[in-house]
Design a protein around this motif. Sequence first.
Motif, PDB file in Angstrom:
ATOM      1  N   ILE A  43       0.837  -1.205   0.000  1.00  0.00           N
ATOM      2  CA  ILE A  43       0.000   0.000   0.000  1.00  0.00           C
ATOM      3  C   ILE A  43       0.872   1.256   0.000  1.00  0.00           C
ATOM      4  N   ASP A  44       1.989   1.204   0.708  1.00  0.00           N
ATOM      5  CA  ASP A  44       2.900   2.360   0.708  1.00  0.00           C
ATOM      6  C   ASP A  44       3.461   2.591  -0.697  1.00  0.00           C
ATOM      7  N   VAL A  45       3.756   1.493  -1.385  1.00  0.00           N
ATOM      8  CA  VAL A  45       4.263   1.618  -2.762  1.00  0.00           C
ATOM      9  C   VAL A  45       3.184   2.234  -3.661  1.00  0.00           C
ATOM     10  N   ILE A  46       1.958   1.724  -3.543  1.00  0.00           N
ATOM     11  CA  ILE A  46       0.859   2.258  -4.367  1.00  0.00           C
ATOM     12  C   ILE A  46       0.686   3.752  -4.112  1.00  0.00           C
ATOM     13  N   ARG A  47       0.730   4.133  -2.840  1.00  0.00           N
ATOM     14  CA  ARG A  47       0.579   5.567  -2.515  1.00  0.00           C
ATOM     15  C   ARG A  47       1.685   6.410  -3.159  1.00  0.00           C
ATOM     16  N   GLN A  48       2.896   5.902  -3.134  1.00  0.00           N
ATOM     17  CA  GLN A  48       3.992   6.663  -3.739  1.00  0.00           C
ATOM     18  C   GLN A  48       3.842   6.727  -5.262  1.00  0.00           C
ATOM     19  N   ILE A  49       3.378   5.635  -5.859  1.00  0.00           N
ATOM     20  CA  ILE A  49       3.149   5.653  -7.315  1.00  0.00           C
ATOM     21  C   ILE A  49       2.070   6.694  -7.635  1.00  0.00           C
ATOM     22  N   GLN A  50       1.030   6.747  -6.817  1.00  0.00           N
ATOM     23  CA  GLN A  50      -0.028   7.743  -7.038  1.00  0.00           C
ATOM     24  C   GLN A  50       0.517   9.166  -6.889  1.00  0.00           C
ATOM     25  N   ALA A  51       1.441   9.348  -5.953  1.00  0.00           N
ATOM     26  CA  ALA A  51       2.044  10.676  -5.776  1.00  0.00           C
ATOM     27  C   ALA A  51       2.872  11.056  -7.008  1.00  0.00           C
TER      28      ALA A  51
ATOM     29  N   GLU B 184       2.288   9.997 -10.042  1.00  0.00           N
ATOM     30  CA  GLU B 184       1.315  10.330 -11.097  1.00  0.00           C
ATOM     31  C   GLU B 184       0.769  11.750 -10.929  1.00  0.00           C
ATOM     32  N   ALA B 185       0.452  12.123  -9.688  1.00  0.00           N
ATOM     33  CA  ALA B 185      -0.069  13.473  -9.439  1.00  0.00           C
ATOM     34  C   ALA B 185       0.974  14.526  -9.828  1.00  0.00           C
ATOM     35  N   ALA B 186       2.236  14.237  -9.522  1.00  0.00           N
ATOM     36  CA  ALA B 186       3.306  15.182  -9.870  1.00  0.00           C
ATOM     37  C   ALA B 186       3.440  15.301 -11.387  1.00  0.00           C
ATOM     38  N   LEU B 187       3.295  14.179 -12.084  1.00  0.00           N
ATOM     39  CA  LEU B 187       3.370  14.206 -13.553  1.00  0.00           C
ATOM     40  C   LEU B 187       2.218  15.018 -14.148  1.00  0.00           C
ATOM     41  N   SER B 188       1.046  14.873 -13.577  1.00  0.00           N
ATOM     42  CA  SER B 188      -0.101  15.650 -14.061  1.00  0.00           C
ATOM     43  C   SER B 188       0.164  17.139 -13.929  1.00  0.00           C
ATOM     44  N   LYS B 189       0.796  17.508 -12.822  1.00  0.00           N
ATOM     45  CA  LYS B 189       1.107  18.929 -12.628  1.00  0.00           C
ATOM     46  C   LYS B 189       2.059  19.433 -13.706  1.00  0.00           C
ATOM     47  N   VAL B 190       3.066  18.627 -14.043  1.00  0.00           N
ATOM     48  CA  VAL B 190       4.001  19.044 -15.088  1.00  0.00           C
ATOM     49  C   VAL B 190       3.260  19.182 -16.422  1.00  0.00           C
ATOM     50  N   SER B 191       2.372  18.232 -16.717  1.00  0.00           N
ATOM     51  CA  SER B 191       1.574  18.316 -17.957  1.00  0.00           C
ATOM     52  C   SER B 191       0.812  19.627 -18.034  1.00  0.00           C
ATOM     53  N   THR B 192       0.168  19.966 -16.930  1.00  0.00           N
ATOM     54  CA  THR B 192      -0.638  21.193 -16.898  1.00  0.00           C
ATOM     55  C   THR B 192       0.241  22.409 -17.163  1.00  0.00           C
ATOM     56  N   GLN B 193       1.408  22.396 -16.553  1.00  0.00           N
ATOM     57  CA  GLN B 193       2.339  23.514 -16.719  1.00  0.00           C
ATOM     58  C   GLN B 193       2.806  23.618 -18.172  1.00  0.00           C
ATOM     59  N   ILE B 194       3.089  22.485 -18.778  1.00  0.00           N
ATOM     60  CA  ILE B 194       3.539  22.499 -20.172  1.00  0.00           C
ATOM     61  C   ILE B 194       2.393  22.960 -21.086  1.00  0.00           C
TER      62      ILE B 194
ATOM     63  N   GLN C  87       1.547  11.467 -20.298  1.00  0.00           N
ATOM     64  CA  GLN C  87       0.289  10.737 -20.072  1.00  0.00           C
ATOM     65  C   GLN C  87       0.492   9.233 -20.223  1.00  0.00           C
ATOM     66  N   ALA C  88       1.346   8.843 -21.166  1.00  0.00           N
ATOM     67  CA  ALA C  88       1.633   7.407 -21.339  1.00  0.00           C
ATOM     68  C   ALA C  88       2.359   6.855 -20.108  1.00  0.00           C
ATOM     69  N   VAL C  89       3.273   7.661 -19.551  1.00  0.00           N
ATOM     70  CA  VAL C  89       3.980   7.240 -18.333  1.00  0.00           C
ATOM     71  C   VAL C  89       2.971   7.067 -17.188  1.00  0.00           C
ATOM     72  N   GLU C  90       2.050   8.018 -17.072  1.00  0.00           N
ATOM     73  CA  GLU C  90       1.027   7.911 -16.013  1.00  0.00           C
ATOM     74  C   GLU C  90       0.172   6.657 -16.181  1.00  0.00           C
ATOM     75  N   ALA C  91      -0.224   6.375 -17.422  1.00  0.00           N
ATOM     76  CA  ALA C  91      -1.038   5.176 -17.667  1.00  0.00           C
ATOM     77  C   ALA C  91      -0.264   3.910 -17.281  1.00  0.00           C
ATOM     78  N   ALA C  92       1.033   3.904 -17.588  1.00  0.00           N
ATOM     79  CA  ALA C  92       1.863   2.746 -17.247  1.00  0.00           C
ATOM     80  C   ALA C  92       1.979   2.594 -15.727  1.00  0.00           C
ATOM     81  N   LEU C  93       2.099   3.725 -15.034  1.00  0.00           N
ATOM     82  CA  LEU C  93       2.179   3.671 -13.571  1.00  0.00           C
ATOM     83  C   LEU C  93       0.874   3.145 -12.971  1.00  0.00           C
ATOM     84  N   SER C  94      -0.246   3.556 -13.541  1.00  0.00           N
ATOM     85  CA  SER C  94      -1.541   3.060 -13.046  1.00  0.00           C
ATOM     86  C   SER C  94      -1.629   1.545 -13.179  1.00  0.00           C
ATOM     87  N   LYS C  95      -1.098   1.053 -14.284  1.00  0.00           N
ATOM     88  CA  LYS C  95      -1.121  -0.405 -14.482  1.00  0.00           C
ATOM     89  C   LYS C  95      -0.298  -1.117 -13.409  1.00  0.00           C
ATOM     90  N   VAL C  96       0.860  -0.553 -13.085  1.00  0.00           N
ATOM     91  CA  VAL C  96       1.682  -1.182 -12.035  1.00  0.00           C
ATOM     92  C   VAL C  96       0.937  -1.151 -10.701  1.00  0.00           C
TER      93      VAL C  96
END
Lengths: 88, 88, 88, 88
Positions: free
Chosen positions: B30-38, B40-50, C37-46
Amino acid sequence: MSADALKRLKTVEGHLRGVIRMVEEDAYCIDVIRQIQAVEAALSKVSTQILESHLNSCVITAVQGSDKKERQRVLKEITEVFEMSNKI
Amino acid sequence: MSADALKRLKTVEGHLRGVIRMVEEDAYCIDVIRQIQAVEAALSKVSTQILESHLNSCVITAVQGSDKKERQRVLKEITEVFEMSNKI
Amino acid sequence: MSADALKRLKTVEGHLRGVIRMVEEDAYCIDVIRQIQAVEAALSKVSTQILESHLNSCVITAVQGSDKKERQRVLKEITEVFEMSNKI
Amino acid sequence: MSADALKRLKTVEGHLRGVIRMVEEDAYCIDVIRQIQAVEAALSKVSTQILESHLNSCVITAVQGSDKKERQRVLKEITEVFEMSNKI
């Protein structure tokens, strides 16, 4: 906005009413969750469709217009709905 | 694209390496899943900025330009990344 | 957690390094966003894969065990990662 | 499923009807998109709530039960709705 968006939203409303009926009739939890997810996916599609028509009308007008503040406002809104779409 | 996007992506890379280390050291799932989700959230922020900087440069140029096809292409891309952001 | 999760995360790390390189080489913004977005999708799968193995090991053990608090804790975590997955 | 889930879904239905009215009255596209996103967020919350009660009832029963197939089925469903939640 297209009449198509309105039609789709009404279809989603019918779908949601179906989900409510499922809950009233004590349907299996997982089936309800799946239907709620389907409703969410349908709503996302309508959003995308509305954004597309918005880009091809208001956004073009604002970006080609001479009001710099208005242009910035319109572009900022696109960023904001994109950001929100990442959070839901 | 801003140097800031690059910096943020490198931070995310460090974060992801941390997650890999957690898995190697057999951390709690569960700790790993939470970090993976974090991550992903950080990546979304970069996408928005770009996207924001893209709207304020290429999109303005294309929409104000005289090439109608190019304008449509650029606006279509915005719709596409928005649509994808609803699916991840 | 499976060795497969580790392998996948390392693949994602390689993918992310590729995205960083794209930004360094000043690639087209939309292409970068698509790759993120592809990286995020891959992370969700993991994440899904890790959750699956967690359900089939720790969760079974906890739910079949006699420690009620532990059982509640483990089930609460599932709800929490589900909730978070709706927000990213 | 709790009566609370039903109540929340009916509230969401009212919200969605409000969105339909907005479209009928030709509201500003971005405002409509924002309201659709709010409806989606509310639906996700209901899903989480239903999952929580499902985990604390059916899942406990199935995992503690002697039917291994049933246990696997119930756990697989959790994985599936988690996976889907990553895609919407």
